[in-house]
Design an enzyme around this catalytic site. Structure first.
Site, PDB file in Angstrom:
ATOM      1  N   PHE A 178       0.860  -1.178   0.000  1.00  0.00           N
ATOM      2  CA  PHE A 178       0.000   0.000   0.000  1.00  0.00           C
ATOM      3  C   PHE A 178       0.903   1.237   0.000  1.00  0.00           C
ATOM      4  O   PHE A 178       1.848   1.323   0.787  1.00  0.00           O
ATOM      5  CB  PHE A 178      -0.907  -0.006   1.240  1.00  0.00           C
ATOM      6  CG  PHE A 178      -1.958   1.062   1.192  1.00  0.00           C
ATOM      7  CD1 PHE A 178      -3.005   0.975   0.297  1.00  0.00           C
ATOM      8  CD2 PHE A 178      -1.880   2.161   2.015  1.00  0.00           C
ATOM      9  CE1 PHE A 178      -3.973   1.967   0.234  1.00  0.00           C
ATOM     10  CE2 PHE A 178      -2.847   3.161   1.962  1.00  0.00           C
ATOM     11  CZ  PHE A 178      -3.893   3.065   1.065  1.00  0.00           C
ATOM     12  N   ASP A 187       2.470  -4.680   8.774  1.00  0.00           N
ATOM     13  CA  ASP A 187       1.255  -3.875   8.682  1.00  0.00           C
ATOM     14  C   ASP A 187       0.085  -4.855   8.578  1.00  0.00           C
ATOM     15  O   ASP A 187       0.026  -5.659   7.633  1.00  0.00           O
ATOM     16  CB  ASP A 187       1.355  -2.960   7.448  1.00  0.00           C
ATOM     17  CG  ASP A 187       0.115  -2.100   7.245  1.00  0.00           C
ATOM     18  OD1 ASP A 187      -0.971  -2.477   7.732  1.00  0.00           O
ATOM     19  OD2 ASP A 187       0.219  -1.072   6.550  1.00  0.00           O
ATOM     20  N   TYR A 230     -10.242   0.886  11.285  1.00  0.00           N
ATOM     21  CA  TYR A 230     -11.497   1.127  10.577  1.00  0.00           C
ATOM     22  C   TYR A 230     -11.873   0.095   9.523  1.00  0.00           C
ATOM     23  O   TYR A 230     -12.880   0.243   8.858  1.00  0.00           O
ATOM     24  CB  TYR A 230     -11.539   2.530   9.973  1.00  0.00           C
ATOM     25  CG  TYR A 230     -10.395   2.929   9.054  1.00  0.00           C
ATOM     26  CD1 TYR A 230     -10.346   2.471   7.740  1.00  0.00           C
ATOM     27  CD2 TYR A 230      -9.412   3.801   9.478  1.00  0.00           C
ATOM     28  CE1 TYR A 230      -9.329   2.865   6.894  1.00  0.00           C
ATOM     29  CE2 TYR A 230      -8.388   4.207   8.643  1.00  0.00           C
ATOM     30  CZ  TYR A 230      -8.348   3.741   7.347  1.00  0.00           C
ATOM     31  OH  TYR A 230      -7.340   4.130   6.521  1.00  0.00           O
ATOM     32  N   LYS A 231     -11.063  -0.950   9.363  1.00  0.00           N
ATOM     33  CA  LYS A 231     -11.412  -1.986   8.390  1.00  0.00           C
ATOM     34  C   LYS A 231     -12.110  -3.133   9.127  1.00  0.00           C
ATOM     35  O   LYS A 231     -13.250  -2.970   9.574  1.00  0.00           O
ATOM     36  CB  LYS A 231     -10.150  -2.426   7.643  1.00  0.00           C
ATOM     37  CG  LYS A 231      -9.509  -1.287   6.815  1.00  0.00           C
ATOM     38  CD  LYS A 231      -8.271  -1.760   6.088  1.00  0.00           C
ATOM     39  CE  LYS A 231      -7.519  -0.608   5.437  1.00  0.00           C
ATOM     40  NZ  LYS A 231      -8.229  -0.046   4.272  1.00  0.00           N
ATOM     41  N   ARG A 270     -12.480  -5.085  -6.076  1.00  0.00           N
ATOM     42  CA  ARG A 270     -12.028  -5.714  -4.840  1.00  0.00           C
ATOM     43  C   ARG A 270     -13.241  -6.058  -3.973  1.00  0.00           C
ATOM     44  O   ARG A 270     -14.070  -5.185  -3.694  1.00  0.00           O
ATOM     45  CB  ARG A 270     -11.114  -4.735  -4.119  1.00  0.00           C
ATOM     46  CG  ARG A 270     -10.382  -5.313  -2.944  1.00  0.00           C
ATOM     47  CD  ARG A 270      -9.453  -4.269  -2.331  1.00  0.00           C
ATOM     48  NE  ARG A 270     -10.173  -3.355  -1.455  1.00  0.00           N
ATOM     49  CZ  ARG A 270      -9.580  -2.485  -0.640  1.00  0.00           C
ATOM     50  NH1 ARG A 270      -8.258  -2.391  -0.620  1.00  0.00           N
ATOM     51  NH2 ARG A 270     -10.290  -1.690   0.127  1.00  0.00           N
TER      52      ARG A 270
END
Lengths: 409, 409
Positions: B125, B194, B219-220, B368
């Protein structure tokens, strides 16, 4: 002697009196700690309910666009800009004050790479000095910490950047932003102002003073809630050259192209790092509505009047009771707080809080009273000094003392 | 051919089916974007209402102690620790993933000062690479970016720290954490993981793998809300030697003594910088209750089954329609998502979203689909492939196309 009736008359004539209804405050409490955690604006719970139930739960990921979450840090920054004398596109909401200070201090040292001194002030709020020390270590600079009265004479052509807080957290002493900024610029240095204890309690004229950078928190006089996100100001003239070190994806020119190389956004967005703490930004944005229609000169006039009243009442009622004034008597040198020193300050403040008069204690001996002019009343000051007088005269702080020495931010 | 009835039967037998009621999800929507923004746990609004109206408005500054706000980052960190194979006191909630990555990468380079290479991965990312690049610049290290298949062979005795994401945000490809960590240690390097796309969707065994550091977002799959605060893990054995550069007051051993010199807290608190974003921490802590009683092996089994189902259905229904599988077919190498590549991926995803089937688009061509096993149903997968089939067969993505290319995080 000033009477409580006179104070009530001042409240009745107060042009900002109507603003108190914009806050949800407990009726039985006097709150003089808005410079630690601002009171809750009454519109926040409804805004948060919408954010949670409509935007997050129902809108889900779509709300980044459909509920305009994505531009909230810029939009909220522009609202703060109006309180601190900045222009549109010069302020953005992000991270914490400490993290933002790290960004601008590193960026400033890069803009003055030929100089190797960061000038800071020994009595500044500790986090500012800790961060400056870390920046000095990482950039190979020297951190020069001086006493407040030495600041002006210490600004010379070795200094890359001067890092100061506009109003001191402990004494409430206020720097002459215009004079210090001019002195820094004459010496070829840049300046960073920490506005934590001034923004929202008085007009700040960042562009009027030609300040370079500023940082500040959202949870004191801006009333954004506990740990509200902070903000950062970069003067427009510096934006194109500014390279801050926390190069997260939201500071990228095109974050959603997911390119391999970092290219900073052309504007203030380059100060962003990670995803905005959206619930906090939403609360802060709603909270700023409490400033709608408020003339900042009127706000400052009330802040000064509250402080002068506190000092006058302390003179009248607290003489010989072990309290000394720890803030400037001259309102021109003061922020929006009055601090009193007392050897048993911690226990005295606990006794006050037990009587629902909330100020703050700062080690080792400071009783700190902050005046948020949007909701503090003149009568609150009278009641506070009256309670303090009673506690000190009866040594109630000794009887009522709280033995657990817990910490309060 | 797999039927929708078979999928519904899988849902009926799903040992995690009861967990869906822990979320407030729109009834007419299929949500496969929990790896971008997790759905809202149903208990969050009530918890937030208490935080706002009782704790902030009524408790005011006292709530830092009385409502236990002050230890919330540690307490919430300990709850996350159970999801990622860490021990108590090894995880704390703070800042954003990017900011935390900066802290641990700088700290790691200081622990391996004789080495000068940060090894990263080109397809990670972007924020991870941007931050690593900035850290390299500030510490005088070299950032070595390699392709995923070169990672293992690139770990040598020049490497100070390896920085990888456990599950890739685009492909869903998963590293063998144990093997890569062992290889890094054999070479004398440290490793940072990560966990943004793995924590909360599968068991992670940080201590089982002897990982050094980890970061991740709230937040995921942790469902903490938009821009929820992130977390950072430091293996207990490193805490005493760890010097992170964002030395704010909350990382100090005694923040409320306001001493002039920085002295880091003995434990995980030293990873803190500024005041915690308390409203966000409160939402995240409440959200984590959705994991109560959930066996992470059962969670992973469902995640794998959902992914396998998606791939099987895509094989059966989408062949010849321009879609190719962009995730590993082998579940052992996959996280909790399936990505499909399509040349008109953006418009296709917009058409899906218009039918209330929400996945995510990642430039240039990736559709995705993330599977949050607590609330995604087998029938959702069937309905998603069915909608996708219809859109592709009828070229509905062309008719329904959204021309404004707005960004979604």
């Amino acid at each position: 002697m000033i009477t409580r009736e006179q104070c009530a008359a001042l409240d009745a004539a107060d042009p900002l009196a109507h603003c108190r209804a914009r806050f949800n405050l407990p009726a039985d409490t006097i709150y003089l700690d808005g410079n630690s955690l601002g009171a809750m604006p009454a519109n926040v719970p409804a805004r948060m309910k919408t954010a949670l139930e409509d935007e997050w739960a129902h809108g889900l990921i779509r709300s980044w666009n459909d509920a305009d979450w994505y531009p909230a840090p810029q939009r909220t920054g522009n609202k703060i800009a109006k309180l601190i004398g900045a222009g549109p596109g010069e302020v953005i909401v992000a991270d914490s004050t400490s993290v933002n200070l790290f960004k601008v201090l590193v960026a400033a040292t890069r803009m003055r790479a030929e100089r190797r001194v960061i000038l800071a002030e020994r009595t500044n709020f500790p986090t500012d000095v800790y961060i400056a020390s870390s920046v000095a270590q990482m950039t190979g600079c020297e951190l020069r910490c001086v006493d407040p009265e030495e600041v002006m004479s210490s600004i010379d052509d070795s200094v890359a950047v001067v890092s100061l807080t506009h109003v001191n957290y402990k004494s409430g002493k206020r720097y002459d932003m215009e004079a210090v900024t001019r002195k820094a610029h004459e010496a070829g240095a840049l300046i960073v102002w920490d506005l934590c204890h001034s923004a929202g309690a008085m007009p700040v004229h960042l562009n009027g003073c030609e300040a370079d950078f500023a940082v500040g928190c959202g949870y004191k006089y801006l009333n954004g809630g506990p740990g509200a996100p902070a903000y950062v100001f970069v003067a427009k003239r510096h934006l194109a050259d500014l390279n801050q070190p926390l190069t997260g994806w939201h500071g990228h020119a095109k974050p959603f192209e997911f390119t391999h190389d970092y290219a900073p956004h052309a504007g203030i967005d380059r100060m962003l790092t990670g995803t905005a703490p959206q619930l906090g930004v939403i609360a802060l944005e709603a909270a700023l509505e409490a400033f709608e229609g408020v003339d900042l000169e009127v706000l400052r006039a009330k802040s000064v009047a509250l402080g002068n009243l506190m000092i006058e009442l302390a003179d009248q009622h607290l003489a010989g009771l072990g309290c000394t004034l720890a803030s400037p008597r001259d309102a021109g040198q003061r922020g929006s707080q009055v601090s009193l020193a007392h050897a048993e300050g911690y226990a005295v403040m606990q006794a006050l809080i037990a009587r629902k008069v909330i100020g703050d204690f700062r080690a080792p001996d400071i009783l700190r009273f902050g005046f948020a002019p949007l909701y503090v009343r003149y009568a609150d000051i009278w009641d506070t000094v009256s309670a303090l007088k009673d506690i000190l005269e009866t040594c109630a702080w000794d009887n009522e003392a709280f033995h657990a020495r817990k910490s309060v931010t």
